[in-house]
Design a protein around this motif. Structure first.
Motif, PDB file in Angstrom:
ATOM      1  N   TRP A 138       9.937  31.519 -76.207  1.00 41.46           N
ATOM      2  CA  TRP A 138      10.241  30.702 -75.032  1.00 41.46           C
ATOM      3  C   TRP A 138      10.725  29.321 -75.445  1.00 41.46           C
ATOM      4  CZ3 TRP A 138      10.748  32.665 -70.355  1.00 41.46           C
ATOM      5  CH2 TRP A 138      10.105  33.870 -70.060  1.00 41.46           C
ATOM      6  N   GLY A 139      11.221  29.200 -76.664  1.00 41.48           N
ATOM      7  CA  GLY A 139      11.679  27.907 -77.135  1.00 41.48           C
ATOM      8  C   GLY A 139      10.538  27.069 -77.678  1.00 41.48           C
ATOM      9  N   PHE A 140      10.856  25.817 -78.001  1.00 40.00           N
ATOM     10  CA  PHE A 140       9.878  24.915 -78.609  1.00 40.00           C
ATOM     11  C   PHE A 140       9.797  23.631 -77.803  1.00 40.00           C
ATOM     12  CE2 PHE A 140       8.302  21.658 -81.394  1.00 40.00           C
ATOM     13  CZ  PHE A 140       7.305  22.306 -82.130  1.00 40.00           C
ATOM     14  N   GLU A 141       8.596  23.261 -77.391  1.00 45.18           N
ATOM     15  CA  GLU A 141       8.317  21.986 -76.725  1.00 45.18           C
ATOM     16  C   GLU A 141       7.190  21.311 -77.495  1.00 45.18           C
ATOM     17  OE1 GLU A 141       7.137  22.985 -72.792  1.00 45.18           O
ATOM     18  OE2 GLU A 141       9.139  23.565 -72.136  1.00 45.18           O
ATOM     19  N   HIS A 142       7.396  20.070 -77.903  1.00 55.33           N
ATOM     20  CA  HIS A 142       6.364  19.464 -78.762  1.00 55.33           C
ATOM     21  C   HIS A 142       5.063  19.204 -78.004  1.00 55.33           C
ATOM     22  CE1 HIS A 142       7.622  15.423 -77.209  1.00 55.33           C
ATOM     23  NE2 HIS A 142       6.381  15.104 -77.497  1.00 55.33           N
ATOM     24  N   ASN A 143       5.132  19.001 -76.671  1.00 55.71           N
ATOM     25  CA  ASN A 143       3.886  18.838 -75.918  1.00 55.71           C
ATOM     26  C   ASN A 143       3.091  20.136 -75.891  1.00 55.71           C
ATOM     27  OD1 ASN A 143       3.741  16.060 -74.405  1.00 55.71           O
ATOM     28  ND2 ASN A 143       5.875  16.682 -74.321  1.00 55.71           N
ATOM     29  N   LEU A 144       3.795  21.232 -75.669  1.00 53.93           N
ATOM     30  CA  LEU A 144       3.132  22.533 -75.703  1.00 53.93           C
ATOM     31  C   LEU A 144       2.601  22.821 -77.099  1.00 53.93           C
ATOM     32  CD1 LEU A 144       2.409  25.168 -74.248  1.00 53.93           C
ATOM     33  CD2 LEU A 144       4.662  26.034 -74.874  1.00 53.93           C
ATOM     34  N   GLN A 145       3.355  22.427 -78.117  1.00 50.42           N
ATOM     35  CA  GLN A 145       2.894  22.655 -79.490  1.00 50.42           C
ATOM     36  C   GLN A 145       1.648  21.823 -79.794  1.00 50.42           C
ATOM     37  OE1 GLN A 145       4.155  24.975 -81.252  1.00 50.42           O
ATOM     38  NE2 GLN A 145       3.223  24.669 -83.255  1.00 50.42           N
ATOM     39  N   SER A 146       1.566  20.621 -79.267  1.00 49.55           N
ATOM     40  CA  SER A 146       0.346  19.817 -79.445  1.00 49.55           C
ATOM     41  C   SER A 146      -0.852  20.535 -78.849  1.00 49.55           C
ATOM     42  CB  SER A 146       0.515  18.438 -78.791  1.00 49.55           C
ATOM     43  OG  SER A 146       1.518  17.681 -79.437  1.00 49.55           O
ATOM     44  N   LEU A 147      -0.654  21.154 -77.682  1.00 53.24           N
ATOM     45  CA  LEU A 147      -1.737  21.928 -77.079  1.00 53.24           C
ATOM     46  C   LEU A 147      -2.080  23.132 -77.946  1.00 53.24           C
ATOM     47  CD1 LEU A 147      -3.559  22.085 -74.514  1.00 53.24           C
ATOM     48  CD2 LEU A 147      -1.865  23.661 -73.569  1.00 53.24           C
ATOM     49  N   ARG A 148      -1.067  23.799 -78.508  1.00 52.87           N
ATOM     50  CA  ARG A 148      -1.328  24.932 -79.398  1.00 52.87           C
ATOM     51  C   ARG A 148      -2.151  24.492 -80.602  1.00 52.87           C
ATOM     52  NH1 ARG A 148       1.138  29.620 -79.447  1.00 52.87           N
ATOM     53  NH2 ARG A 148       1.455  29.696 -81.702  1.00 52.87           N
ATOM     54  N   VAL A 149      -1.855  23.315 -81.117  1.00 49.79           N
ATOM     55  CA  VAL A 149      -2.593  22.812 -82.280  1.00 49.79           C
ATOM     56  C   VAL A 149      -4.078  22.686 -81.964  1.00 49.79           C
ATOM     57  CG1 VAL A 149      -2.958  20.787 -83.752  1.00 49.79           C
ATOM     58  CG2 VAL A 149      -0.636  21.645 -83.351  1.00 49.79           C
ATOM     59  N   CYS A 177       5.930  20.169 -69.425  1.00 50.98           N
ATOM     60  CA  CYS A 177       5.889  21.603 -69.692  1.00 50.98           C
ATOM     61  C   CYS A 177       6.955  22.285 -68.840  1.00 50.98           C
ATOM     62  CB  CYS A 177       4.504  22.170 -69.371  1.00 50.98           C
ATOM     63  SG  CYS A 177       4.261  23.889 -69.851  1.00 50.98           S
ATOM     64  N   SER A 178       7.764  23.149 -69.444  1.00 48.48           N
ATOM     65  CA  SER A 178       8.756  23.897 -68.677  1.00 48.48           C
ATOM     66  C   SER A 178       8.050  24.867 -67.736  1.00 48.48           C
ATOM     67  CB  SER A 178       9.673  24.678 -69.620  1.00 48.48           C
ATOM     68  OG  SER A 178       8.959  25.739 -70.238  1.00 48.48           O
ATOM     69  N   ARG A 179       8.731  25.264 -66.693  1.00 46.41           N
ATOM     70  CA  ARG A 179       8.127  26.183 -65.732  1.00 46.41           C
ATOM     71  C   ARG A 179       7.801  27.529 -66.388  1.00 46.41           C
ATOM     72  NH1 ARG A 179       7.117  26.159 -60.546  1.00 46.41           N
ATOM     73  NH2 ARG A 179       6.878  28.156 -59.445  1.00 46.41           N
ATOM     74  N   ALA A 180       8.675  27.997 -67.269  1.00 45.96           N
ATOM     75  CA  ALA A 180       8.420  29.282 -67.933  1.00 45.96           C
ATOM     76  C   ALA A 180       7.150  29.223 -68.766  1.00 45.96           C
ATOM     77  CB  ALA A 180       9.612  29.658 -68.806  1.00 45.96           C
ATOM     78  N   ASN A 181       6.982  28.149 -69.518  1.00 49.84           N
ATOM     79  CA  ASN A 181       5.773  28.022 -70.324  1.00 49.84           C
ATOM     80  C   ASN A 181       4.547  27.781 -69.460  1.00 49.84           C
ATOM     81  OD1 ASN A 181       6.480  28.474 -73.066  1.00 49.84           O
ATOM     82  ND2 ASN A 181       7.557  26.524 -73.111  1.00 49.84           N
ATOM     83  N   ALA A 182       4.723  27.043 -68.358  1.00 51.30           N
ATOM     84  CA  ALA A 182       3.600  26.815 -67.449  1.00 51.30           C
ATOM     85  C   ALA A 182       3.112  28.130 -66.843  1.00 51.30           C
ATOM     86  CB  ALA A 182       4.001  25.837 -66.354  1.00 51.30           C
TER      87      ALA A 182
END
Length: 396
Positions: A138-149, A177-182
Motif C-alpha cells: 500500500w505504499g510507504f508513509e513515514h507516519n504509518l511506519q513510525s506506528l509500525r516501529v 494516514c491515507s484512507r487505504a491504510n486507515a
C-alpha cells in the motif's frame, strides 16, 4: 519495600489527557510503581533502537555533509522542547507531548523525504505484481511506519512485539494516514488510532500540539541550517515577512550585533512569538469550545493552532523554504543520488531475499520486509550497503 503508584502531574486542565484514564495498551501489563503510563511511554521510546538510529538520519542535509546540521534525533529533541514549553502554559500533559514528539519520526527512512519517496515508489511498483497481498503493498508513509516501529518492529520484550505504547501516544504518532491504510488499520483495530481518518474527529490536544511544534521546529532550524550551509543568505531571508520582522527587531535592540548572533537572535525572537501566539490562540479556542474533558476534544475541530495572521506568515515561510532550500539544485542533486541508493537496495533485496537479516527474511510479505529493513537503516549504513551490493560509490 512498597512503592506508591505514580500520580499524574497536578494542575492539568480538564481537557488534558490524564494517564489514569488512558485507553490503555494493546497488551495488558501491570502499571509501573513510580511512573505514569505516559512517562513510561517516553522512557520506552528513548531506550528503543529506532530512536538511537535517528542521530544518523537526514533532516535536510545528509549526515556526512556537516557535523552541525540537524538530524532526525536533534529535530525530535527540539520538537519535544517546544511542545513541553507550550503544554506547560496550557496545562496539558507534558509527558504525553514528549513521548509523541520523541517518537514521531521513528519510521523515517535514511535520506529524509527522498528516501521516503523512493520507498513509496518501490512498494507501489511491487504491489502491481501482487495485488492480493493484504499487508505489503500500500505504499510507504513515514507516519504509518513510525506506528509500525512502536507496534511491531522493535524487539525488546519477551511477551510482545513493539513497545506496547498507550493508545494516546500511538494516536499522536499517526498524525497523517491515507484512507487505504486507515481502512486496513481499522480492520485490525476497530475504533483504534486510525478511526478518525475514516469517521472524522480530532486527536488529543497533546497530539495536536506535537503536530504544530513539529512545524515550528523545522521551519526555524531549516533557516539556521540553510544559512549555515551557504544555500540561503540573510539577504534572501529579507523577502520572508515572518523572518524579516524579527531580523529588524534583533538589529534594533542590538545595533552592533554581527555574524551568526544576528541569525540566532532573529530565530529566537521568531520562535518565542510563535509559541506565545499558539498559547494565546489555543487558550481562546478551548474556552470558546467549552470542552470539559479530553474525550470532548475529539468531537471538535482542531483547537491547537496559530492565529490567522501567524498561520499566513508561517505558510509564506514554508513556501520560501520549499522553493529556495528543499528544491535548491545542490540539495536536489544529493537527493537524486539518495533515491538511487534506496531504489537499488530495494531491487537487490527483492531479487536476493537471502541477503536480508534472518529476522526480516522470515516475514511473510517480502516487499514489506524489504521496506522495513531499508527504512530502519541510517544514512551511512545504507550508503555502505549500496556500495557492497551494487559496487557503485555515489557518496565519495
Amino acid at each position: 519495600m512498597t512503592v506508591s503508584p505514580a500520580a499524574p502531574r497536578p494542575g492539568l486542565a480538564a481537557c488534558a489527557s490524564d494517564p489514569a484514564h488512558s485507553r490503555g495498551r494493546r497488551h495488558l501489563e501491570p502499571e509501573a510503581p513510580t511512573r505514569t503510563a505516559f512517562q513510561r511511554d517516553r522512557d520506552r521510546v528513548i531506550h528503543s533502537t529506532a530512536f538511537r538510529r535517528l542521530v544518523y538520519k537526514t533532516q535536510v542535509f545528509l549526515n556526512h555533509e556537516g557535523d552541525l546540521f540537524r538530524t532526525r534525533l536533534t529535530h525530535s529533541l527540539e520538537v519535544a522542547q517546544l511542545g513541553r514549553s507550550i503544554a506547560r502554559s496550557l496545562q496539558l500533559n507534558e509527558d504525553l507531548v514528549e513521548a509523541i514528539a520523541l517518537a514521531h519520526d521513528l519510521g523515517h527512512t535514511p535520506f529524509g523525504h527522498a528516501g521516503q519517496d523512493a520507498l513509496n515508489t518501490c512498494l507501489k511498483a511491487a504491489g502491481h505484481t501482487a495485488p492480493d497481498e493484504t499487508d505489503g503493498n500500500w505504499g510507504f508513509e513515514h507516519n504509518l511506519q513510525s506506528l509500525r516501529v512502536v507496534d511491531e518492529l522493535e524487539e525488546r520484550y519477551p511477551a510482545f512485539d513493539g513497545l506496547n505504547l498507550c493508545f494516546e501516544t500511538r494516536e499522536g504518532i499517526l498524525k497523517h494516514c491515507s484512507r487505504a491504510n486507515a481502512q486496513r488499520l481499522e480492520q485490525q483495530e476497530p475504533g483504534g488510532v486510525a478511526s478518525r481518518f475514516l469517521h472524522g474527529g480530532s486527536p488529543s490536544l497533546e497530539a495536536q500540539l506535537c503536530n504544530l511544534a513539529d512545524e515550528i521546529a523545522y521551519n526555524a532550524h531549516d533557516i539556521d541550517d540553510g544559512v549555515r550551509s551557504g544555500l540561503l543568505t540573510l539577504d534572501q531571508m529579507a523577502d520572508v515577512e515572518l523572518f524579516e520582522h524579527y531580523h529588524r527587531a534583533a538589529l534594533k535592540a542590538h545595533p552592533q550585533l554581527q555574524g551568526r548572533r544576528v541569525l540566532f537572535e532573529s530565530i529566537r525572537l521568531m520562535l518565542s512569538d510563535q509559541v506565545y501566539d499558539v498559547i494565546d490562540t489555543t487558550r481562546a479556542r478551548i474556552a470558546a469550545a467549552e470542552v470539559a474533558s479530553a474525550e470532548a476534544v475529539r468531537s471538535q475541530s482542531l483547537l491547537v493552532g496559530f492565529s490567522d495572521e501567524m498561520r499566513h506568515r508561517s505558510r509564506l515561510l514554508k513556501a520560501f523554504l520549499f522553493r529556495n532550500l528543499y528544491r535548491h539544485p545542490q540539495v536536489m542533486e544529493t537527493t537524486d543520488r539518495a533515491r538511487r541508493v534506496v531504489c537499488d537496495l530495494f531491487e537487490c533485496y527483492m531479487n536476493a531475499p537471502e541477503a536480508l537479516p534472518e529476522a526480516h527474511g522470515r516475514k511473510q510479505h517480502l516487499a514489506r520486509a524489504v521496506a522495513d529493513y531499508i527504512a530502519g537503516m541510517t544514512d551511512r549504513f545504507a550508503i555502505r550497503e549500496h556500495e557492497r551490493l551494487c559496487g557503485a560509490v555515489l557518496f565519495p
